[in-house]
Design a protein around this motif. Structure first.
Motif, PDB file in Angstrom:
ATOM      1  N   ALA A   8      36.737  12.896  22.170  1.00  0.00           N
ATOM      2  CA  ALA A   8      37.937  12.543  21.415  1.00  0.00           C
ATOM      3  C   ALA A   8      37.823  13.015  19.965  1.00  0.00           C
ATOM      4  O   ALA A   8      38.776  13.560  19.384  1.00  0.00           O
ATOM      5  CB  ALA A   8      38.171  11.038  21.470  1.00  0.00           C
ATOM      6  N   GLN A   9      36.651  12.828  19.378  1.00  0.00           N
ATOM      7  CA  GLN A   9      36.434  13.245  17.991  1.00  0.00           C
ATOM      8  C   GLN A   9      36.586  14.749  17.825  1.00  0.00           C
ATOM      9  O   GLN A   9      37.268  15.235  16.915  1.00  0.00           O
ATOM     10  CB  GLN A   9      35.042  12.810  17.530  1.00  0.00           C
ATOM     11  N   ARG A  10      35.953  15.515  18.729  1.00  0.00           N
ATOM     12  CA  ARG A  10      36.012  16.979  18.618  1.00  0.00           C
ATOM     13  C   ARG A  10      37.433  17.488  18.855  1.00  0.00           C
ATOM     14  O   ARG A  10      37.921  18.387  18.147  1.00  0.00           O
ATOM     15  CB  ARG A  10      35.054  17.622  19.616  1.00  0.00           C
ATOM     16  N   ALA A  11      38.118  16.918  19.842  1.00  0.00           N
ATOM     17  CA  ALA A  11      39.490  17.340  20.135  1.00  0.00           C
ATOM     18  C   ALA A  11      40.395  17.076  18.934  1.00  0.00           C
ATOM     19  O   ALA A  11      41.247  17.912  18.583  1.00  0.00           O
ATOM     20  CB  ALA A  11      40.008  16.616  21.372  1.00  0.00           C
ATOM     21  N   PHE A  12      40.204  15.917  18.294  1.00  0.00           N
ATOM     22  CA  PHE A  12      40.998  15.600  17.102  1.00  0.00           C
ATOM     23  C   PHE A  12      40.728  16.609  15.989  1.00  0.00           C
ATOM     24  O   PHE A  12      41.654  17.103  15.335  1.00  0.00           O
ATOM     25  CB  PHE A  12      40.677  14.185  16.627  1.00  0.00           C
ATOM     26  N   GLU A  13      39.461  16.925  15.757  1.00  0.00           N
ATOM     27  CA  GLU A  13      39.103  17.861  14.688  1.00  0.00           C
ATOM     28  C   GLU A  13      39.714  19.240  14.938  1.00  0.00           C
ATOM     29  O   GLU A  13      40.262  19.869  14.025  1.00  0.00           O
ATOM     30  CB  GLU A  13      37.582  17.970  14.587  1.00  0.00           C
ATOM     31  N   LEU A  14      39.609  19.724  16.166  1.00  0.00           N
ATOM     32  CA  LEU A  14      40.159  21.029  16.509  1.00  0.00           C
ATOM     33  C   LEU A  14      41.680  21.046  16.336  1.00  0.00           C
ATOM     34  O   LEU A  14      42.261  22.017  15.846  1.00  0.00           O
ATOM     35  CB  LEU A  14      39.796  21.397  17.946  1.00  0.00           C
ATOM     36  N   THR A  15      42.306  19.940  16.743  1.00  0.00           N
ATOM     37  CA  THR A  15      43.768  19.871  16.693  1.00  0.00           C
ATOM     38  C   THR A  15      44.275  19.714  15.262  1.00  0.00           C
ATOM     39  O   THR A  15      45.303  20.298  14.882  1.00  0.00           O
ATOM     40  CB  THR A  15      44.265  18.718  17.585  1.00  0.00           C
ATOM     41  N   LEU A  16      43.586  18.943  14.460  1.00  0.00           N
ATOM     42  CA  LEU A  16      43.963  18.808  13.045  1.00  0.00           C
ATOM     43  C   LEU A  16      43.920  20.164  12.347  1.00  0.00           C
ATOM     44  O   LEU A  16      44.852  20.538  11.628  1.00  0.00           O
ATOM     45  CB  LEU A  16      43.022  17.822  12.351  1.00  0.00           C
ATOM     46  N   THR A  70      43.168   6.749  13.981  1.00  0.00           N
ATOM     47  CA  THR A  70      42.996   5.297  13.924  1.00  0.00           C
ATOM     48  C   THR A  70      42.326   4.784  15.196  1.00  0.00           C
ATOM     49  O   THR A  70      41.386   3.983  15.140  1.00  0.00           O
ATOM     50  CB  THR A  70      44.361   4.606  13.740  1.00  0.00           C
ATOM     51  N   GLU A  71      42.803   5.242  16.339  1.00  0.00           N
ATOM     52  CA  GLU A  71      42.249   4.775  17.611  1.00  0.00           C
ATOM     53  C   GLU A  71      40.793   5.193  17.766  1.00  0.00           C
ATOM     54  O   GLU A  71      39.966   4.423  18.267  1.00  0.00           O
ATOM     55  CB  GLU A  71      43.092   5.294  18.769  1.00  0.00           C
ATOM     56  N   ILE A  72      40.474   6.412  17.334  1.00  0.00           N
ATOM     57  CA  ILE A  72      39.089   6.875  17.423  1.00  0.00           C
ATOM     58  C   ILE A  72      38.189   6.045  16.518  1.00  0.00           C
ATOM     59  O   ILE A  72      37.085   5.643  16.907  1.00  0.00           O
ATOM     60  CB  ILE A  72      38.995   8.374  17.067  1.00  0.00           C
ATOM     61  N   ARG A  73      38.665   5.751  15.305  1.00  0.00           N
ATOM     62  CA  ARG A  73      37.863   4.948  14.374  1.00  0.00           C
ATOM     63  C   ARG A  73      37.632   3.539  14.924  1.00  0.00           C
ATOM     64  O   ARG A  73      36.516   3.005  14.861  1.00  0.00           O
ATOM     65  CB  ARG A  73      38.564   4.890  13.012  1.00  0.00           C
TER      66      ARG A  73
END
Length: 392
Positions: free
Chosen positions: A267-275, A303-306
């Protein structure tokens, strides 16, 4: 489990620093470097024929395999959070979406650490550390998926040997494993209390391993196992006869949490790539990030990841103190695997057509995320575990 996590510093949970501690963060660096340098460039090769022996040898060179093997046997003697760190990096690496469980099956090493005989440890630990021994847990059967203790595979004593008959399915690394820990019924009349764990090695007469092609994890070597009058020495028994169920208890929370750790990493990596994508992609003369809806979706994901990581970190503290409950690890398995899937689904939407292409990392990670809600106990089973408490 008491005393098994002594290298973990509980003070790390009270700061913004990693709860794993400095030693484990150094281990993380090694795992991340391994995926970046060795696995990512070859993921297409693994899709065709699965992970090969060369990549396992590389994992050994990076010091990733057998991390919990005690120093007395030539191992690093790391605490068991090394399993979660490796799993988190397996999720964080896009190539992990192809490699499948891969190094995650290293959790099997704990059975030898905790319950193996001296002869078993002396034989297998060097092979695990060198990458010459791929391990697999032969637990799931076609008629007993989430209810693993309903296994039908039997092992009967015949002189100084066990004679094993049965089959296993959906086994991670099962098609290539050199060492399989087979869950067998040795006293069927005792039901779950009549199960034993017996080692079966690759090439044993009557033992067949077949690769299965899966929706995701194309390189994951998921396998189906067939055992037809397989004979192994009585000394291949791991732990006490009819004691396999109790052996699983201390590792059950770890197994669920390594799945959860993988979800957090993905989830973290997908968020970073998408941002990064949204900050650079232009549409109708504007960046994608300039649209309010884009920012809303990204803010919700972050927020959900945090929050999910905070919950996960709280459970690491409980594992360290040997106080985690079955209900808590079930909650983590439910919530965080669902979080991973929601995150990846949102990322696909923000990437658009690119993420529908199979060679795109988000596409592969999205497909891989689906099985997380099935692995190590399906979501419905986890909910039932929680729900039974309400009947008391």
């Amino acid at each position: 489990m008491s005393g098994r996590f002594l290298k973990l510093d509980p003070r790390n949970f009270e700061t913004e620093e990693s709860p794993y501690g400095e030693e484990m963060e150094m281990f993380r660096n090694s795992v991340r470097a391994f995926f970046d340098r060795e696995v990512e460039p070859r993921y297409r090769d693994f899709e065709v024929s699965g992970t090969d022996r060369a990549i396992w040898k590389k994992a050994a060179e990076y010091g990733i395999l057998g991390a919990t093997i005690p120093e007395a046997y030539g191992g690093p003697g790391a605490n068991r959070f090394s399993i979660m760190v490796a799993a988190e990096e397996l999720g964080y690496a896009p190539s992990g979406a192809t490699a499948g469980s891969f190094i995650g099956t290293d959790i099997c090493t704990n059975f030898l650490v905790d319950f193996g005989t001296e002869a078993q440890r002396r034989k297998y630990f060097p092979l695990i550390l060198s990458g010459d021994c791929i391990q697999a847990m032969g637990m799931t059967e076609a008629e007993s998926g989430s209810d693993a203790f309903a296994a039908r595979t039997t092992a009967v004593r015949d002189g100084d040997e066990w004679v094993i008959n049965g089959s296993k399915i959906y086994i991670s690394n099962g098609s290539k494993a050199d060492l399989v820990y087979v869950l067998c019924k040795t006293a069927p009349e005792l039901k779950a209390k009549g199960l034993s764990m017996i080692i079966v090695e690759k090439g044993t007469p009557g033992f067949t391993q077949r690769r299965m092609i899966t929706q995701g994890y194309k390189g994951g070597d998921t396998g189906e196992l067939f055992l037809d009058d397989v004979r192994v020495p009585l000394s291949n028994l791991v732990g006490p006869e009819n004691g396999a169920a109790s052996m699983f208890v201390p590792n059950m929370a770890l197994d669920r949490l390594q799945i959860v750790a993988r979800s957090i990493g993905a989830a973290q990596r997908a968020f970073e790539l998408t941002l990064e994508h949204c900050q650079n992609r232009r549409l109708f003369g504007q960046r994608l990030i300039d649209f309010q809806n884009t920012r809303f979706v990204l803010a919700q994901m972050e927020t959900e990841i945090r929050v999910g990581r905070a919950f996960y970190n709280s459970l690491l503290r409980k594992v360290a103190n040997d106080t985690i409950t079955d209900a808590e690890s079930s909650m983590a398995k439910i919530w965080l695997t669902e979080l991973e899937f929601r995150t990846l689904d949102n990322c696909v939407q923000l990437w658009g057509g690119q993420a529908w292409m199979d060679d795109h990392p988000i596409s592969r990670m999205f497909t891989a995320a689906r099985v997380q809600r099935i692995f190590a106990g399906a979501t419905e089973l986890m909910k039932d575990v929680l729900g039974r408490r309400y009947l008391k």
